[in-house]
Design a protein around this motif. Structure first.
Motif, PDB file in Angstrom:
ATOM      1  N   GLN A 122      27.044   0.198   6.356  1.00  0.00           N
ATOM      2  CA  GLN A 122      28.079   1.244   6.356  1.00  0.00           C
ATOM      3  C   GLN A 122      29.463   0.644   6.153  1.00  0.00           C
ATOM      4  O   GLN A 122      30.315   1.239   5.475  1.00  0.00           O
ATOM      5  N   ILE A 123      29.691  -0.516   6.733  1.00  0.00           N
ATOM      6  CA  ILE A 123      30.988  -1.176   6.585  1.00  0.00           C
ATOM      7  C   ILE A 123      31.196  -1.637   5.150  1.00  0.00           C
ATOM      8  O   ILE A 123      32.286  -1.485   4.585  1.00  0.00           O
ATOM      9  N   VAL A 124      30.141  -2.178   4.539  1.00  0.00           N
ATOM     10  CA  VAL A 124      30.233  -2.598   3.141  1.00  0.00           C
ATOM     11  C   VAL A 124      30.535  -1.398   2.254  1.00  0.00           C
ATOM     12  O   VAL A 124      31.374  -1.483   1.334  1.00  0.00           O
ATOM     13  N   ASP A 125      29.880  -0.281   2.521  1.00  0.00           N
ATOM     14  CA  ASP A 125      30.131   0.929   1.737  1.00  0.00           C
ATOM     15  C   ASP A 125      31.589   1.372   1.876  1.00  0.00           C
ATOM     16  O   ASP A 125      32.222   1.768   0.888  1.00  0.00           O
ATOM     17  N   PHE A 126      32.135   1.308   3.106  1.00  0.00           N
ATOM     18  CA  PHE A 126      33.526   1.706   3.325  1.00  0.00           C
ATOM     19  C   PHE A 126      34.469   0.794   2.561  1.00  0.00           C
ATOM     20  O   PHE A 126      35.408   1.267   1.899  1.00  0.00           O
ATOM     21  N   ARG A 129      42.114   7.032  10.720  1.00  0.00           N
ATOM     22  CA  ARG A 129      40.999   7.296  11.618  1.00  0.00           C
ATOM     23  C   ARG A 129      40.103   6.058  11.655  1.00  0.00           C
ATOM     24  O   ARG A 129      39.461   5.729  10.664  1.00  0.00           O
ATOM     25  N   PRO A 130      40.044   5.345  12.781  1.00  0.00           N
ATOM     26  CA  PRO A 130      39.241   4.116  12.843  1.00  0.00           C
ATOM     27  C   PRO A 130      37.761   4.401  12.631  1.00  0.00           C
ATOM     28  O   PRO A 130      37.249   5.442  13.044  1.00  0.00           O
ATOM     29  N   MET A 131      37.094   3.476  11.957  1.00  0.00           N
ATOM     30  CA  MET A 131      35.647   3.586  11.840  1.00  0.00           C
ATOM     31  C   MET A 131      35.009   3.300  13.201  1.00  0.00           C
ATOM     32  O   MET A 131      35.641   2.703  14.080  1.00  0.00           O
ATOM     33  N   SER A 132      33.784   3.709  13.371  1.00  0.00           N
ATOM     34  CA  SER A 132      33.102   3.509  14.645  1.00  0.00           C
ATOM     35  C   SER A 132      32.708   2.046  14.830  1.00  0.00           C
ATOM     36  O   SER A 132      32.249   1.402  13.870  1.00  0.00           O
ATOM     37  N   PRO A 133      32.864   1.495  16.038  1.00  0.00           N
ATOM     38  CA  PRO A 133      32.398   0.123  16.294  1.00  0.00           C
ATOM     39  C   PRO A 133      30.881  -0.021  16.170  1.00  0.00           C
ATOM     40  O   PRO A 133      30.380  -1.146  16.075  1.00  0.00           O
ATOM     41  N   THR A 134      30.169   1.088  16.165  1.00  0.00           N
ATOM     42  CA  THR A 134      28.701   1.028  16.070  1.00  0.00           C
ATOM     43  C   THR A 134      28.203   1.144  14.630  1.00  0.00           C
ATOM     44  O   THR A 134      26.991   1.195  14.401  1.00  0.00           O
ATOM     45  N   ASN A 135      29.115   1.196  13.667  1.00  0.00           N
ATOM     46  CA  ASN A 135      28.686   1.249  12.267  1.00  0.00           C
ATOM     47  C   ASN A 135      27.853   0.036  11.913  1.00  0.00           C
ATOM     48  O   ASN A 135      28.109  -1.082  12.389  1.00  0.00           O
ATOM     49  N   THR A 136      26.878   0.227  11.055  1.00  0.00           N
ATOM     50  CA  THR A 136      26.037  -0.875  10.612  1.00  0.00           C
ATOM     51  C   THR A 136      26.776  -1.697   9.559  1.00  0.00           C
ATOM     52  O   THR A 136      27.729  -1.209   8.937  1.00  0.00           O
ATOM     53  N   PRO A 137      26.346  -2.947   9.333  1.00  0.00           N
ATOM     54  CA  PRO A 137      26.967  -3.749   8.272  1.00  0.00           C
ATOM     55  C   PRO A 137      26.930  -3.051   6.916  1.00  0.00           C
ATOM     56  O   PRO A 137      27.874  -3.162   6.134  1.00  0.00           O
TER      57      PRO A 137
END
Length: 245
Positions: free
Chosen positions: A45-49, A35-43
């Protein structure tokens, strides 16, 4: 090479299509990437992932490195069957072969970038990790449209085959043409962050992914039948040669 060995290698190469399908689904599930992450995720949120899934992502990429090489025999046996339709190496078999060679790169390079991001996320800035994550999803989804010519060459070969015993069924030709059309929206992920043309959107990701899944199941089945028909043709030729000797 003995004809029997040639057929065995072709049959094995066709089975590799199922190996690839299972391997890809399993490895992406391991990496939590189905399931792709959202392109609108914040930096952040991406670091957490990347941090939460670090081991899973790195294991996913390691497994993909092992599975990806199986794509090459699969691509080659497809071109060899198209070659039967053309009566030798021709435009369609060569287009399928050359574009198929690019296919593994389209998987590994984006994954290598994501692995680099997940490898040591603690030493990189959120902005850099965000850019690397964006690069992965843009390449992985956006590059899919590169394979339009590959599936169209297979589809066209199936549709133009006028032999008494067609190598591929006509429905398989139509399936490849439709898949090629469905891959085209992937080119527009570079222009969209939300909606159906974003990298997690209905048109750019969901529908093409489902169509690709159908294709990845149908193609090995069709190839196995094609190899079986080639084996029968070789047997008939050998019998005719013996009879005329």
């Amino acid at each position: 090479m003995r004809k029997e060995l040639h057929i065995r290698l072709e049959r094995l190469s066709a089975w590799f299509g199922f190996v690839l399908l299972v391997g890809m689904l399993a490895t992406f599930a391991v990496g939590n990437l189905l399931r792709p992450m959202s392109p609108t995720n914040t930096p952040e949120q991406i670091v957490d992932f990347l941090t939460d899934n670090q081991t899973r992502i790195l294991l996913c990429v390691a497994l993909m490195v092992l599975f990806i090489p199986f794509e090459y025999p699969f691509v080659i046996v497809t071109s060899l069957q198209i070659r039967r339709i053309e009566g030798g190496w021709g435009m369609l078999s060569m287009i399928q072969l050359t574009t198929g060679v690019v296919a593994p790169i389209g998987f590994f390079f984006p994954l290598a970038i994501l692995a680099a991001a997940a490898y040591r996320p603690e030493i990189h800035s959120p902005d850099l990790l965000s850019a690397m994550s964006d690069t992965f999803w843009l390449m992985y989804v956006g590059n899919a449209c590169i394979f339009v010519l590959q599936v169209w060459s297979i589809g066209l070969a199936a549709l133009v085959d006028r032999g008494p015993k067609p190598v591929f069924p006509r429905w398989f030709g139509h399936l490849n043409i439709v898949l090629g059309i469905l891959l085209i929206p992937g080119a527009f992920v570079f222009l969209n962050k939300t909606g159906p043309l974003a990298w997690n959107g209905l048109l750019a990701n969901v529908i093409p992914s489902m169509a690709y899944l159908v294709w990845k199941i149908a193609t090995p089945i069709v190839l196995l039948r094609a190899v079986k028909s080639e084996e029968a043709e070789l047997a008939e030729t050998s019998e005719a040669q013996l009879a005329s000797a």
